[in-house]
Design an enzyme around this catalytic site. Structure first.
Site, PDB file in Angstrom:
ATOM      1  N   CYS A  36       0.832  -1.217   0.000  1.00 20.75           N
ATOM      2  CA  CYS A  36       0.000   0.000   0.000  1.00 20.75           C
ATOM      3  C   CYS A  36       0.866   1.266   0.000  1.00 20.75           C
ATOM      4  O   CYS A  36       1.514   1.568   0.993  1.00 20.75           O
ATOM      5  CB  CYS A  36      -0.910  -0.064   1.232  1.00 20.75           C
ATOM      6  SG  CYS A  36      -1.766   1.459   1.617  1.00 20.75           S
ATOM      7  N   CYS A  39      -0.152   3.994   2.530  1.00 21.33           N
ATOM      8  CA  CYS A  39       0.230   3.553   3.881  1.00 21.33           C
ATOM      9  C   CYS A  39       1.662   3.996   4.181  1.00 21.33           C
ATOM     10  O   CYS A  39       1.964   4.458   5.276  1.00 21.33           O
ATOM     11  CB  CYS A  39       0.142   2.032   4.007  1.00 21.33           C
ATOM     12  SG  CYS A  39      -1.525   1.379   3.750  1.00 21.33           S
TER      13      CYS A  39
END
Length: 112
Positions: A36, A39
């Protein structure tokens, strides 16, 4: 429990109850994944907040791929999802990366 980023510990399905639900302070949980991108953008933001707000807030992260039980229990469908737990209950859910100032504004009432 392993600490990956400064001030941000990693929790798992196994220790989520103790580390998050049983914590004395409010806990911000970052539901994250290795793949991700947003993230990763949040990592330094959360590390900075963890350092500044350590008296009022604990920050941990949990990998959604390795911990499906907790991810499913709280209905997390997107990464990053930030969920704030107070006294064992989720009180705030924020989806997506944010700059530090905006995130702190959104957490203001939780930190009060």
């Amino acid at each position: 429990m392993t600490t990956h980023t400064q001030g941000v510990a990693e929790v798992t399905d196994a220790d989520f109850g103790t580390e998050v639900l049983g914590a004395g302070l409010p806990v911000l949980v970052k539901f994250t994944a290795v793949w991700c991108g947003p993230c990763r953008q949040l990592t330094p933001v959360l590390a900075a907040i963890a350092a500044e707000e350590s008296e009022r807030l604990r920050i941990v992260e949990i990998d959604v791929d390795r911990n499906p039980e907790t991810t499913t229990r709280y209905g997390v469908l997107a990464t990053p999802t930030l969920m704030v737990f107070r006294a064992g209950e989720p009180v705030r859910s924020i989806v997506g990366a944010r700059p530090k100032r905006r995130l702190l504004e959104e957490l203001e009432d939780v930190l009060a």
